[in-house]
Design an enzyme around this catalytic site. Structure first.
Site, PDB file in Angstrom:
ATOM      1  N   PHE A 128     -42.312  86.503  37.736  1.00  0.00           N
ATOM      2  CA  PHE A 128     -41.074  86.342  38.496  1.00  0.00           C
ATOM      3  C   PHE A 128     -41.392  85.658  39.816  1.00  0.00           C
ATOM      4  O   PHE A 128     -42.262  86.107  40.559  1.00  0.00           O
ATOM      5  CB  PHE A 128     -40.399  87.694  38.767  1.00  0.00           C
ATOM      6  N   ASP A 215     -48.707  83.981  44.097  1.00  0.00           N
ATOM      7  CA  ASP A 215     -47.456  84.546  44.608  1.00  0.00           C
ATOM      8  C   ASP A 215     -47.717  86.015  44.960  1.00  0.00           C
ATOM      9  O   ASP A 215     -47.768  86.879  44.086  1.00  0.00           O
ATOM     10  CB  ASP A 215     -46.364  84.429  43.530  1.00  0.00           C
ATOM     11  N   LYS A 244     -41.234  89.660  51.118  1.00  0.00           N
ATOM     12  CA  LYS A 244     -40.820  91.068  51.086  1.00  0.00           C
ATOM     13  C   LYS A 244     -41.226  91.937  52.292  1.00  0.00           C
ATOM     14  O   LYS A 244     -40.416  92.183  53.162  1.00  0.00           O
ATOM     15  CB  LYS A 244     -41.260  91.700  49.768  1.00  0.00           C
TER      16      LYS A 244
HETATM   17  C1  LIG Z   1     -39.217  89.519  44.888  1.00  0.00           C
HETATM   18  C2  LIG Z   1     -40.143  88.449  44.445  1.00  0.00           C
HETATM   19  C3  LIG Z   1     -39.834  87.092  44.656  1.00  0.00           C
HETATM   20  C4  LIG Z   1     -38.511  86.632  45.219  1.00  0.00           C
HETATM   21  O1  LIG Z   1     -38.352  87.007  46.547  1.00  0.00           O
HETATM   22  P1  LIG Z   1     -36.885  86.850  47.227  1.00  0.00           P
HETATM   23  O2  LIG Z   1     -37.145  87.227  48.653  1.00  0.00           O
HETATM   24  O3  LIG Z   1     -35.977  87.794  46.508  1.00  0.00           O
HETATM   25  O4  LIG Z   1     -36.482  85.450  47.062  1.00  0.00           O
HETATM   26  C5  LIG Z   1     -40.782  86.155  44.290  1.00  0.00           C
HETATM   27  N1  LIG Z   1     -41.954  86.506  43.755  1.00  0.00           N
HETATM   28  C6  LIG Z   1     -42.284  87.802  43.535  1.00  0.00           C
HETATM   29  C7  LIG Z   1     -43.624  88.134  42.949  1.00  0.00           C
HETATM   30  C8  LIG Z   1     -41.391  88.809  43.870  1.00  0.00           C
HETATM   31  O5  LIG Z   1     -41.702  90.086  43.620  1.00  0.00           O
END
Ligand SMILES: *Cc1c(COP(=O)(O)O)cnc(C)c1O
Length: 394
Positions: A128, A215, A244
């Site tokens: 994700f 990420d 986050k």
């Molecule tokens: C939550 C998340 C995102 C997206 O972050 P947003 O601030 O909601 O755009 C991207 N990558 C990972 C691994 C995430 O957990």
């Protein structure tokens, strides 16, 4: 009551009015243990005094100027992130998906500068990366992509934690410029790859001149017991994205880069109106100061190990519990059946959790959780699992 909010979320029937540490209070005054930290955002717990103070102090002085001017707090935060990550430089934005968009743009420019006309980025199944079109197209979860064709081109999806699949990409494709991956699949169900995986990916990237882009939007900021999850494997990525937990609830994201990847973006190639404004940067600096002064990384490691140990003991006798896994305070308990309804059972017990990948209970408690609160989280989680598996379909 008709809501005027677009129904992008199926919301639980609860409204929170106040928070402090691991606790949230609803509109009736009932207290809940937040074992999800606002989805890995409030790593220091709700309304940590150091962060609230930093926000209030900065709000009185200066909230926003623009990236047309130098911003000392942004410089200071970039320097601190660089020290903690061993990467060279930072682009600031406002969310995880934006941080990944920056990474994708870096990979594209990097490819074009090597005369690759249609650069490809390798991404992982069940990953994700966010909801904007680029990150969405990089996301390896078909449900997230469903309905949004035409997607952004230039992504090759392979299975996560499968080094042979990556080797195969290297032999079959000449246009690859980067690998984008989470060190641990977060939304994908707390999937922890084999110990050697990241260093093997690093090696393949080096052999092929690909950028390794991690990420760390969910795993970063101390969540796994190191400031960044890649620090468990002793490698450095070329690009790393954060968001986050960066400012404990204020929106901010960052794309960090090293060496050649740090030199790709130049004036005019990327930007953000809000990104890295004085308010968000002050909050993020307070978060990092607190992580360090309160020794929260070692605490996350210790509490995380204790949690895995206790859950293994207490859930050992339950045949519906298929797997218990985690690193630091990123914990997954996989059941042998879909278990979305357990979120509601937990809510009734005043515990906030989530379910990922249909059958995996996810716990992301604040790094500040104390021993007594940890015991309560364990006993309530085990209680609802036993409730659910005792009464659920067999
Ligand atoms: C939550 C998340 C995102 C997206 O972050 P947003 O601030 O909601 O755009 C991207 N990558 C990972 C691994 C995430 O957990």
């Amino acid at each position: 009551m008709t809501s005027h909010i677009m129904p992008t979320y199926a919301r639980l029937p609860v409204t929170f009015e106040r928070g402090e540490g691991v606790w949230l209070w609803d509109s009736r005054g009932d207290r809940y243990l937040d074992a999800l930290s606002g989805i890995a955002v409030c790593g220091l717990g709700h309304c940590h005094p150091a962060v609230s103070r930093a926000i209030a102090d900065q709000a009185r002085i200066l909230v926003h100027t623009s990236n047309l001017y130098s911003i000392p707090k942004q410089e200071e935060l970039a320097k601190t992130l660089s020290r903690l990550s061993s990467l060279d430089s930072v682009f600031f934005c406002n969310s995880g998906t934006e941080a990944n968009e920056a990474a994708i743009k870096i990979a594209r420019l990097y490819g074009h500068r090597r005369d690759i006309a249609l650069p490809q980025i390798v991404v992982m199944q069940n990953s994700f990366h966010g909801r904007t079109m680029g990150s969405l197209s990089a996301t390896g979860n078909p449900a997230v992509r469903e309905g949004f064709a035409p997607l952004v081109e230039g992504f090759l999806t392979i299975p996560f934690d499968d080094i042979d699949a990556l080797h195969q990409v290297a032999t079959e494709h000449e246009d690859v410029v980067a690998v984008l991956a989470e060190p641990i699949l977060g939304e994908g169900g707390i999937r922890i790859p084999s110990t050697q995986y990241l260093s093997q990916v690093r090696e393949i990237c080096d052999q092929n001149n690909w950028l390794l882009m991690l990420d760390e939007v969910q795993t970063g900021m101390g969540r796994t017991g190191k400031f960044l999850a890649y620090q468990h494997s002793g490698i450095l990525p070329d690009v790393c994205t954060l968001a986050k937990a960066m400012a404990n609830g204020l929106p901010i994201g960052a794309c960090l880069a090293r060496n050649k990847a740090a030199e790709v973006l130049t004036p005019g190639t990327h930007g953000s109106t809000f990104g890295g404004n004085p308010l968000a940067c002050s909050a993020a600096l307070a978060v990092i100061e607190t992580l360090e002064s309160e020794n929260l990384l070692s605490r996350a490691t210790r509490t995380g190990n204790y949690l895995l140990n206790q859950f293994s003991k207490k859930l050992d006798a339950n045949p519906a519990v298929k797997d218990i896994r985690g690193q630091g305070l990123m914990i997954g308990i996989e059941l042998n059946r879909p278990c979305k309804e357990i979120v509601m059972l937990a809510l009734e017990q005043r515990l906030l959790i989530s379910v990922q990948a249909e059958n995996t209970i996810r716990l992301l408690p604040p790094l500040t959780i104390d021993d007594e609160q940890t015991e309560l989280m364990i006993s309530t989680t085990c209680l609802v699992i036993d409730q659910f598996t005792g009464t659920g379909p067999r």
